[in-house]
Scaffold this motif. Structure first.
Motif, PDB file in Angstrom:
ATOM      1  N   SER A 100      -2.377  -9.672  -2.477  1.00  0.00           N
ATOM      2  CA  SER A 100      -3.519  -9.089  -1.767  1.00  0.00           C
ATOM      3  C   SER A 100      -3.358  -7.584  -1.647  1.00  0.00           C
ATOM      4  CB  SER A 100      -3.653  -9.715  -0.376  1.00  0.00           C
ATOM      5  OG  SER A 100      -4.027 -11.070  -0.459  1.00  0.00           O
ATOM      6  N   GLY A 101      -2.128  -7.143  -1.340  1.00  0.00           N
ATOM      7  CA  GLY A 101      -1.877  -5.706  -1.281  1.00  0.00           C
ATOM      8  C   GLY A 101      -2.102  -5.045  -2.628  1.00  0.00           C
ATOM      9  N   LEU A 102      -1.639  -5.691  -3.708  1.00  0.00           N
ATOM     10  CA  LEU A 102      -1.867  -5.161  -5.048  1.00  0.00           C
ATOM     11  C   LEU A 102      -3.356  -5.102  -5.365  1.00  0.00           C
ATOM     12  CD1 LEU A 102       0.944  -7.010  -7.048  1.00  0.00           C
ATOM     13  CD2 LEU A 102       0.841  -4.569  -6.524  1.00  0.00           C
ATOM     14  N   SER A 103      -4.100  -6.122  -4.960  1.00  0.00           N
ATOM     15  CA  SER A 103      -5.544  -6.144  -5.210  1.00  0.00           C
ATOM     16  C   SER A 103      -6.230  -4.969  -4.527  1.00  0.00           C
ATOM     17  CB  SER A 103      -6.153  -7.460  -4.711  1.00  0.00           C
ATOM     18  OG  SER A 103      -5.631  -8.559  -5.419  1.00  0.00           O
ATOM     19  N   GLU A 104      -5.871  -4.709  -3.272  1.00  0.00           N
ATOM     20  CA  GLU A 104      -6.460  -3.584  -2.547  1.00  0.00           C
ATOM     21  C   GLU A 104      -6.202  -2.269  -3.258  1.00  0.00           C
ATOM     22  OE1 GLU A 104      -6.494  -4.747   2.165  1.00  0.00           O
ATOM     23  OE2 GLU A 104      -4.660  -3.904   1.337  1.00  0.00           O
ATOM     24  N   ASP A 145       0.830  -1.208   0.000  1.00  0.00           N
ATOM     25  CA  ASP A 145       0.000   0.000   0.000  1.00  0.00           C
ATOM     26  C   ASP A 145       0.865   1.259   0.000  1.00  0.00           C
ATOM     27  OD1 ASP A 145      -2.135  -1.738   0.225  1.00  0.00           O
ATOM     28  OD2 ASP A 145      -2.383  -1.441   2.378  1.00  0.00           O
ATOM     29  N   LEU A 146       1.861   1.292   0.881  1.00  0.00           N
ATOM     30  CA  LEU A 146       2.695   2.481   1.028  1.00  0.00           C
ATOM     31  C   LEU A 146       3.608   2.667  -0.187  1.00  0.00           C
ATOM     32  CD1 LEU A 146       3.621   2.188   4.820  1.00  0.00           C
ATOM     33  CD2 LEU A 146       1.946   3.716   3.755  1.00  0.00           C
ATOM     34  N   ILE A 147       4.119   1.575  -0.734  1.00  0.00           N
ATOM     35  CA  ILE A 147       4.961   1.674  -1.929  1.00  0.00           C
ATOM     36  C   ILE A 147       4.184   2.317  -3.071  1.00  0.00           C
ATOM     37  CG2 ILE A 147       6.073   0.315  -3.759  1.00  0.00           C
ATOM     38  CD1 ILE A 147       6.975  -1.621  -1.528  1.00  0.00           C
ATOM     39  N   PHE A 148       2.949   1.872  -3.268  1.00  0.00           N
ATOM     40  CA  PHE A 148       2.152   2.441  -4.354  1.00  0.00           C
ATOM     41  C   PHE A 148       1.692   3.864  -4.051  1.00  0.00           C
ATOM     42  CE2 PHE A 148       2.163  -1.489  -6.577  1.00  0.00           C
ATOM     43  CZ  PHE A 148       1.728  -1.203  -7.859  1.00  0.00           C
ATOM     44  N   THR A 149       1.587   4.224  -2.778  1.00  0.00           N
ATOM     45  CA  THR A 149       1.221   5.594  -2.434  1.00  0.00           C
ATOM     46  C   THR A 149       2.291   6.577  -2.903  1.00  0.00           C
ATOM     47  OG1 THR A 149      -0.035   4.872  -0.488  1.00  0.00           O
ATOM     48  CG2 THR A 149       0.667   7.168  -0.536  1.00  0.00           C
ATOM     49  N   ALA A 209      -4.213   3.623  -2.886  1.00  0.00           N
ATOM     50  CA  ALA A 209      -3.184   2.961  -2.087  1.00  0.00           C
ATOM     51  C   ALA A 209      -3.148   3.522  -0.676  1.00  0.00           C
ATOM     52  CB  ALA A 209      -1.816   3.131  -2.756  1.00  0.00           C
ATOM     53  N   LEU A 210      -3.273   4.857  -0.555  1.00  0.00           N
ATOM     54  CA  LEU A 210      -3.283   5.475   0.771  1.00  0.00           C
ATOM     55  C   LEU A 210      -4.506   5.028   1.565  1.00  0.00           C
ATOM     56  CD1 LEU A 210      -1.839   7.511   2.638  1.00  0.00           C
ATOM     57  CD2 LEU A 210      -3.285   9.300   1.644  1.00  0.00           C
ATOM     58  N   MET A 211      -5.664   4.945   0.897  1.00  0.00           N
ATOM     59  CA  MET A 211      -6.872   4.468   1.574  1.00  0.00           C
ATOM     60  C   MET A 211      -6.693   3.020   2.054  1.00  0.00           C
ATOM     61  SD  MET A 211      -9.092   6.950   1.614  1.00  0.00           S
ATOM     62  CE  MET A 211      -7.734   8.089   1.729  1.00  0.00           C
ATOM     63  N   ALA A 212      -6.094   2.188   1.196  1.00  0.00           N
ATOM     64  CA  ALA A 212      -5.858   0.794   1.580  1.00  0.00           C
ATOM     65  C   ALA A 212      -4.924   0.715   2.780  1.00  0.00           C
ATOM     66  CB  ALA A 212      -5.268   0.017   0.399  1.00  0.00           C
ATOM     67  N   ALA A 213      -3.897   1.576   2.798  1.00  0.00           N
ATOM     68  CA  ALA A 213      -2.976   1.588   3.939  1.00  0.00           C
ATOM     69  C   ALA A 213      -3.704   1.971   5.222  1.00  0.00           C
ATOM     70  CB  ALA A 213      -1.825   2.558   3.673  1.00  0.00           C
ATOM     71  N   GLY A 214      -4.585   2.970   5.130  1.00  0.00           N
ATOM     72  CA  GLY A 214      -5.365   3.370   6.304  1.00  0.00           C
ATOM     73  C   GLY A 214      -6.265   2.256   6.802  1.00  0.00           C
ATOM     74  N   GLY A 215      -6.948   1.576   5.872  1.00  0.00           N
ATOM     75  CA  GLY A 215      -7.818   0.475   6.269  1.00  0.00           C
ATOM     76  C   GLY A 215      -7.050  -0.681   6.874  1.00  0.00           C
ATOM     77  N   PHE A 231       5.261   5.736  -4.860  1.00  0.00           N
ATOM     78  CA  PHE A 231       6.072   5.439  -6.039  1.00  0.00           C
ATOM     79  C   PHE A 231       5.230   4.913  -7.204  1.00  0.00           C
ATOM     80  CE2 PHE A 231       8.720   4.704  -2.238  1.00  0.00           C
ATOM     81  CZ  PHE A 231       9.680   5.677  -2.451  1.00  0.00           C
ATOM     82  N   THR A 232       3.985   5.346  -7.295  1.00  0.00           N
ATOM     83  CA  THR A 232       3.084   4.858  -8.335  1.00  0.00           C
ATOM     84  C   THR A 232       3.646   5.059  -9.733  1.00  0.00           C
ATOM     85  OG1 THR A 232       1.264   5.505  -6.889  1.00  0.00           O
ATOM     86  CG2 THR A 232       0.695   4.932  -9.152  1.00  0.00           C
ATOM     87  N   LYS A 233       4.303   6.177  -9.961  1.00  0.00           N
ATOM     88  CA  LYS A 233       4.764   6.522 -11.304  1.00  0.00           C
ATOM     89  C   LYS A 233       5.811   5.543 -11.834  1.00  0.00           C
ATOM     90  CE  LYS A 233       8.280   9.804  -9.634  1.00  0.00           C
ATOM     91  NZ  LYS A 233       8.723  11.213  -9.681  1.00  0.00           N
ATOM     92  N   HIS A 234       6.379   4.728 -10.973  1.00  0.00           N
ATOM     93  CA  HIS A 234       7.415   3.780 -11.393  1.00  0.00           C
ATOM     94  C   HIS A 234       6.835   2.435 -11.838  1.00  0.00           C
ATOM     95  CE1 HIS A 234      10.531   6.509 -10.012  1.00  0.00           C
ATOM     96  NE2 HIS A 234       9.963   6.564  -8.827  1.00  0.00           N
ATOM     97  N   PHE A 235       5.510   2.287 -11.813  1.00  0.00           N
ATOM     98  CA  PHE A 235       4.878   1.013 -12.139  1.00  0.00           C
ATOM     99  C   PHE A 235       4.020   1.138 -13.393  1.00  0.00           C
ATOM    100  CE2 PHE A 235       5.750   0.790  -7.625  1.00  0.00           C
ATOM    101  CZ  PHE A 235       6.195  -0.506  -7.449  1.00  0.00           C
ATOM    102  N   ASN A 236       3.968   0.073 -14.165  1.00  0.00           N
ATOM    103  CA  ASN A 236       3.013  -0.028 -15.260  1.00  0.00           C
ATOM    104  C   ASN A 236       1.716  -0.576 -14.669  1.00  0.00           C
ATOM    105  OD1 ASN A 236       1.437  -1.289 -17.421  1.00  0.00           O
ATOM    106  ND2 ASN A 236       3.197  -0.835 -18.731  1.00  0.00           N
ATOM    107  N   ILE A 237       0.726   0.290 -14.522  1.00  0.00           N
ATOM    108  CA  ILE A 237      -0.489  -0.070 -13.785  1.00  0.00           C
ATOM    109  C   ILE A 237      -1.216  -1.241 -14.436  1.00  0.00           C
ATOM    110  CG2 ILE A 237      -2.688   0.769 -12.900  1.00  0.00           C
ATOM    111  CD1 ILE A 237      -0.224   1.968 -11.559  1.00  0.00           C
ATOM    112  N   HIS A 238      -1.354  -1.218 -15.750  1.00  0.00           N
ATOM    113  CA  HIS A 238      -2.100  -2.285 -16.426  1.00  0.00           C
ATOM    114  C   HIS A 238      -1.410  -3.633 -16.265  1.00  0.00           C
ATOM    115  CE1 HIS A 238      -4.735   0.353 -19.293  1.00  0.00           C
ATOM    116  NE2 HIS A 238      -4.995   0.539 -18.015  1.00  0.00           N
ATOM    117  N   LYS A 239      -0.082  -3.668 -16.392  1.00  0.00           N
ATOM    118  CA  LYS A 239       0.648  -4.928 -16.217  1.00  0.00           C
ATOM    119  C   LYS A 239       0.526  -5.426 -14.777  1.00  0.00           C
ATOM    120  CE  LYS A 239       4.078  -4.395 -19.908  1.00  0.00           C
ATOM    121  NZ  LYS A 239       5.531  -4.269 -20.230  1.00  0.00           N
ATOM    122  N   ALA A 240       0.553  -4.498 -13.833  1.00  0.00           N
ATOM    123  CA  ALA A 240       0.416  -4.886 -12.424  1.00  0.00           C
ATOM    124  C   ALA A 240      -0.952  -5.497 -12.162  1.00  0.00           C
ATOM    125  CB  ALA A 240       0.641  -3.672 -11.528  1.00  0.00           C
TER     126      ALA A 240
END
Length: 421
Positions: free
Chosen positions: A121-125, A65-69, A341-347, A71-80
């Protein structure tokens, strides 16, 4: 209108893949707890080591959750998105097979499998909710509720089917159960390979990340923290509370504490997906209802009232997590993956802190002289008094959620819908 309907039809397979991926989260979260006693008997694992599996699961998801909060720009969202169910599949395969071939290192391989499917599971959230939000829909908030209902119904299926299969196969053959469940994420992976994914804002620019932490987003993060706390504390402790504090046999505690709670959780989300509106009032109603259920269950000496309060918490907490995501979509423009991602981290944080607090309060309060006096007055054990005190303390989280929601209403009443970019 016709073009919009056509766009919606193009994403039917995508929705189904998302729903199936939501169900895989239920497998990841609930399979190990169902196998705790099996692992203890087969591999000689202590309760401390078994509890560590839950910590690993939570810590891994929170880390993602925190990594995606940030560093999102470093990931290919569709591939993930497409690879998420495949990661669950790989984790379950290793989780099932390696302990069988290397029983002397069983715990290590169980941990390895747990880490891998917890990453997924973290990626799914983080990723599946924004996919659903990005798909054109006449009622996007109802689609979000339907997605989250899949998790609840997944819990019901995992608990009931796993119990039946373990009875038929025998606990020593638990690995076949894990292999069987691995078919679910593999099917979702195949569906994602063919599915069309909608355009998604990765929300990765430096300016956008700076705007994530405005007061409104912080309030929403607090809200999902309290919502996650209210939902997950009861889901994790209901069975133990019903057995130890209410005095109902374990088999009924398991069914009522886990399955019935999950049924009502899924029912609440399904009803909102069909008829829901006015999410602010739904959130307030849920927080208030959850508070009443917690206090009633902890203070009532009637087994029927206590069990009923535990079960009803499911329907009151049903929309607290997905409802906060719907609220964010309503109040902010240009919501991207980083905010989800931030919302998932909070939850996830609420889902960890509150159950742990309940355990601490139960242990500490049960040893006090005040607990002893209460136990003598009402003819119950100090352990029961301690657990009731822990549940009472956990009831403060939805109360704080009510306060948070009132602050949110006041904040957004002045500002309307906020543009983040």
């Amino acid at each position: 209108m016709g073009e919009r309907v056509g766009n919606m039809d193009r994403y039917k397979l995508t929705k189904k893949a998302c729903y199936l991926t939501g169900m895989t989260m239920a497998i990841s979260a609930n399979l190990s707890p169902l196998l705790f006693l099996t692992f203890k008997d087969m591999y000689g694992l202590s309760y401390t080591l078994l509890g560590f599996l839950v910590v690993i699961n939570f810590f891994t998801q929170l880390s993602i959750d925190l990594i995606f909060t940030f560093f999102t720009k470093h990931f290919n969202i569709h591939k993930a998105v497409r690879s998420t169910p495949l990661i669950v599949f790989i984790g379950l395969i290793l989780y099932a097979l390696l302990p069988r071939f290397f029983p002397d290192m069983a715990f290590l391989w169980i941990v390895v499998g747990t880490v891998i499917f917890s990453v997924a599971s973290g990626l799914s959230e983080v990723l599946i909710s924004p996919v659903i939000a990005a798909i054109p829909s006449e009622n996007p908030e109802r689609e979000m509720s339907k997605l989250h209902s899949m998790y609840a119904w997944g819990v019901v299926g995992v608990v009931i089917l796993s119990t039946l299969l373990l009875t038929v196969l025998g606990s020593a053959n638990w690995m076949y159960l894990a292999l069987l469940w691995s078919a679910v994420p593999f099917t979702a992976f195949l569906m994602f390979l063919k599915a069309k994914l909608p355009p998604m804002d990765d929300f990765g620019g430096e300016q956008s990340q700076a705007k994530i932490f405005n007061k409104g987003i912080i309030l929403c993060t607090l809200c999902i923290f309290f919502g996650g706390a209210a939902e997950c504390t009861m889901s994790q402790w209901a069975s133990g509370f019903i057995e130890n504090a209410v005095g109902v046999p374990k088999v009924y505690g398991d069914v009522i504490g886990v399955a019935l709670f999950a049924v009502l959780l899924g029912t609440g989300r399904t009803l909102y997906s069909k008829y829901g509106k006015n999410i602010t009032n739904i959130l307030l109603f849920g927080m208030l209802g959850a508070s009443i259920c917690y206090f009633t269950a902890s203070l009532s000496l009637s087994p029927v009232v206590g069990i009923t309060a535990c079960a009803l918490t499911g329907i009151f907490t049903a929309m607290l997590w997905p409802g906060t995501l719907i609220y964010v979509e309503e109040k902010f423009q240009n919501v991207g993956v980083a905010i989800y991602a931030l919302m998932a981290a909070g939850g996830d944080m609420g889902a960890s802190v509150a159950p742990q607090l309940l355990g601490i309060v139960s242990d500490k309060f049960g040893l006090t002289g005040f607990a002893l006096r209460i136990s003598q007055t009402f003819n119950i054990s100090t352990e029961q008094v301690g657990m009731r005190a822990g549940l009472l303390a956990a009831g403060l989280f939805p109360v704080a959620g009510v306060v948070c929601l009132l602050c949110m209403k006041k904040y957004f009443k002045k500002r309307g819908k906020i543009r983040l970019k």
